[in-house]
Every structure is written in C-alpha cells, then in structure tokens.
Design a protein around this motif. Sequence first.
Motif, PDB file in Angstrom:
ATOM      1  N   VAL A  50       0.832  -1.211   0.000  1.00 48.27           N
ATOM      2  CA  VAL A  50       0.000   0.000   0.000  1.00 48.27           C
ATOM      3  C   VAL A  50       0.862   1.255   0.000  1.00 48.27           C
ATOM      4  CG1 VAL A  50      -1.644   1.348   1.389  1.00 48.27           C
ATOM      5  CG2 VAL A  50      -1.985  -1.107   1.074  1.00 48.27           C
ATOM      6  N   GLY A  51       1.988   1.225   0.692  1.00 49.02           N
ATOM      7  CA  GLY A  51       2.877   2.377   0.746  1.00 49.02           C
ATOM      8  C   GLY A  51       3.940   2.378  -0.320  1.00 49.02           C
ATOM      9  N   LEU A 194       4.259   7.324   1.464  1.00 51.27           N
ATOM     10  CA  LEU A 194       3.259   6.997   2.468  1.00 51.27           C
ATOM     11  C   LEU A 194       1.938   6.772   1.752  1.00 51.27           C
ATOM     12  CD1 LEU A 194       2.313   6.785   5.457  1.00 51.27           C
ATOM     13  CD2 LEU A 194       1.793   9.247   5.322  1.00 51.27           C
ATOM     14  N   GLY A 195       1.293   5.640   2.029  1.00 59.31           N
ATOM     15  CA  GLY A 195       0.029   5.321   1.376  1.00 59.31           C
ATOM     16  C   GLY A 195      -1.072   5.009   2.371  1.00 59.31           C
ATOM     17  N   ILE A 196      -2.312   5.319   1.994  1.00 56.51           N
ATOM     18  CA  ILE A 196      -3.485   5.021   2.819  1.00 56.51           C
ATOM     19  C   ILE A 196      -4.561   4.424   1.914  1.00 56.51           C
ATOM     20  CG2 ILE A 196      -5.272   5.937   4.333  1.00 56.51           C
ATOM     21  CD1 ILE A 196      -3.385   8.251   4.994  1.00 56.51           C
ATOM     22  N   ILE A 221      -5.924   0.620   5.799  1.00 56.12           N
ATOM     23  CA  ILE A 221      -4.548   0.134   5.768  1.00 56.12           C
ATOM     24  C   ILE A 221      -3.626   1.324   5.525  1.00 56.12           C
ATOM     25  CG2 ILE A 221      -2.891  -1.420   4.669  1.00 56.12           C
ATOM     26  CD1 ILE A 221      -5.231  -3.122   3.764  1.00 56.12           C
ATOM     27  N   VAL A 222      -2.611   1.447   6.341  1.00 46.83           N
ATOM     28  CA  VAL A 222      -1.611   2.507   6.211  1.00 46.83           C
ATOM     29  C   VAL A 222      -0.281   1.852   5.878  1.00 46.83           C
ATOM     30  CG1 VAL A 222      -0.428   4.415   7.339  1.00 46.83           C
ATOM     31  CG2 VAL A 222      -2.845   3.961   7.851  1.00 46.83           C
ATOM     32  N   GLY A 223       0.394   2.365   4.865  1.00 45.95           N
ATOM     33  CA  GLY A 223       1.660   1.779   4.447  1.00 45.95           C
ATOM     34  C   GLY A 223       2.721   2.834   4.209  1.00 45.95           C
ATOM     35  N   ALA A 224       3.966   2.411   4.318  1.00 45.00           N
ATOM     36  CA  ALA A 224       5.100   3.301   4.067  1.00 45.00           C
ATOM     37  C   ALA A 224       6.203   2.499   3.393  1.00 45.00           C
ATOM     38  CB  ALA A 224       5.612   3.918   5.372  1.00 45.00           C
ATOM     39  N   THR A 233      14.634  -1.719  -1.234  1.00 47.85           N
ATOM     40  CA  THR A 233      13.315  -1.151  -0.947  1.00 47.85           C
ATOM     41  C   THR A 233      12.750  -1.823   0.294  1.00 47.85           C
ATOM     42  OG1 THR A 233      12.821  -0.635  -3.270  1.00 47.85           O
ATOM     43  CG2 THR A 233      10.960  -0.814  -1.756  1.00 47.85           C
ATOM     44  N   LEU A 234      12.395  -1.014   1.284  1.00 52.44           N
ATOM     45  CA  LEU A 234      11.774  -1.488   2.516  1.00 52.44           C
ATOM     46  C   LEU A 234      10.322  -1.024   2.530  1.00 52.44           C
ATOM     47  CD1 LEU A 234      14.617  -0.451   5.009  1.00 52.44           C
ATOM     48  CD2 LEU A 234      14.348  -2.640   3.834  1.00 52.44           C
ATOM     49  N   ALA A 235       9.405  -1.905   2.882  1.00 57.00           N
ATOM     50  CA  ALA A 235       7.982  -1.560   2.899  1.00 57.00           C
ATOM     51  C   ALA A 235       7.319  -2.128   4.143  1.00 57.00           C
ATOM     52  CB  ALA A 235       7.291  -2.090   1.642  1.00 57.00           C
ATOM     53  N   MET A 236       6.313  -1.403   4.630  1.00 56.30           N
ATOM     54  CA  MET A 236       5.548  -1.854   5.788  1.00 56.30           C
ATOM     55  C   MET A 236       4.104  -1.386   5.654  1.00 56.30           C
ATOM     56  SD  MET A 236       6.006  -1.045   9.878  1.00 56.30           S
ATOM     57  CE  MET A 236       5.360   0.629   9.708  1.00 56.30           C
ATOM     58  N   ASP A 237       3.165  -2.286   5.894  1.00 52.43           N
ATOM     59  CA  ASP A 237       1.733  -1.978   5.923  1.00 52.43           C
ATOM     60  C   ASP A 237       1.184  -2.343   7.295  1.00 52.43           C
ATOM     61  OD1 ASP A 237       1.908  -1.218   3.316  1.00 52.43           O
ATOM     62  OD2 ASP A 237       0.599  -2.795   2.516  1.00 52.43           O
TER      63      ASP A 237
END
Length: 313
Positions: A50-51, A194-196, A221-224, A233-237
């Motif tokens: 998502v982010g 940053l994604g929502i 869902i909030v992601g970065a 690339t590091l991602a987290m939701d």
Amino acid sequence: MPKVRWWALAIATGGFLLPLFAFSQPYADVASVLDLGMGARPLAMGGAFVGLADDVNALFFNPAGLARIQGLPILSSYEVRPGTASYGHLSAAISGLGFGIHYFDFGKIPETDEFGNIIGYFSYRDYFLIAGAGLSLLKDIPLLGEFDLGVIAKYVKVSTLVPGSGSGAALDLAFLLGGNGTSLVQDSLTDARLGILLKNLVGLPLTYKSGHQETWPRSVIVGASAELFRQWTLAMDFAPARGVRFGLEWRPISGFALRAGLRGEGVPIWSLGIGVRFNAFTLDYALVVHPYLAEQHRLSLGFAFPLFSPYRK
C-alpha cells in the motif's frame, strides 16, 4: 431431496484462505478472496504494498499509484493448490487507469443424496471485475513531494447452484504521498512514500438469490516505503484488524531482484521471491511458508509494449 456437501466447500475455502486470515478474523466471506491480492511481487514482500504501489499491482493495493504509471504494462498471475482451488488474474494500466479480471475457482464439488451417494457435481466460482483510476492532485509539495488520489470500483459475481449465486459491488479510496521528488530524498535515501487505503468505503451488499446478504468488510490500511541506494526497498503496511506486514526487495543488478516478507497475523508467515526482467518481459515468483498449512506458490508474467516503459523511480 439431494443434499450438497457444503462442509466440503467450507473446508476447501478455509484451506485456501486461512494462510491470509489465520487468527485475525472470525470468518472469511466472498469479498475476502480479493485479499489474496494480485501479482507475485507483492506476495513475496509479505503483501506490504500500500505504501509502495510503484507498478501495475497498484490496481489492487493502492490505486493512487496508477497516477505514476507510464506506458502500457500488462500483468498476469496464476496460483493453484491441487485438490483445493485455483486463482488468477489479468490486469493492465495506462495513463492513470487500470483494469483487471480476476477469478477464483473451486472446480467440481460433489452433490449427494440422502444416503451419501454422489449423484452429480456442481461448480463454485467467483469472478471479479476491477477498474481503478489514479489522479495526481498536487506536485512538488514542500517536504511531501507528490500527492495522488486513487479509487477502485469492484464488482463480484458468484456462480454456483442457484441459491448460492449472487453479486455485489464496492468502492475503495486511496492516497499516496511522496516519491523521489520529496525533499526527504537525499544521499542514501532515494525514495520515500506513504500510502493510505480505505477498503470498501461504500458498496452494494453481496446479495444471493436465496435472499442472504453479506456486507463488504471495511478496513483502513496505512503503508510506508523507503528506497535506499536505489537498490534496497523497505515496505511496511499496518491494518488494525490484520496486523503488520513487512517487505524487502534487493536489486543487486539491473533486471534482477530478490524479495522477502513477513506477515504478523497471529502467527509469523514468511515469504520469499525472485524477479527477472528481460527487455519488455518480467517474470516474478513468490513462495509463502505458513507454520501450519501447505506452502503457497504464485507465478506472474508481465509485459510492457516496446514503445512504452512502465514507471520506474
């Protein structure tokens, strides 16, 4: 009167969906099939997308990312579990618009009489039509970079015995901030986002011919994501009802990527993957390892027309 072995369908459904929902939700409904996602790349990264939303997979995870897609990328994937079900999709995006056709097929399910004798078979299939759009609202925002808005329209049709057949529709709303234009990007940090995602914000219930209805479960869902040295690339939701998802992608050389992910949904669910790009073709593979259930394998094939090129940072 003939009876249907609904318990067989229930067990098969649980066996296919439980790796995604174990210990996190009281039940899985038809709409939950969409949470299987699309593409092997996000799956290998633990579903933390998502982010990130930097390719055509944005159609599923964050449609705001479609605003940054260039050219005409096409993506297909297929997943099968022998004796249970198969799942696949075909999606494409162009000029901020995305379209997808998805299916979920249980194949043949036995129908029995009152003595347990099989007297025939019936099928159970879900079909999904998805259309998404991404619009760039603002660019060069101080500190934040670009601000994009996205929306997804989803239509689902369930095809089985008449009482269990039905349809429904819903809309998702999404936002994406940042990118390589943000002032946060400098030196080793080459991208930050940053994604929502507001899932099933509004919708028409899944209504069956028997009269039964299912509402679309709402969630946020909030992601970065962050890119380091243009190689990592590091991602987290994070979703309150689902837990946290982590993803990692390493691109040591051009056209090659290694991926790993972790979902914390009551139990740790690990994933691994690999991606290879050659000219206009991209081949991705993902493996998900559940501590109690069978392994999950997914293969995706992507193509970008030679006259175009998909958005890359």
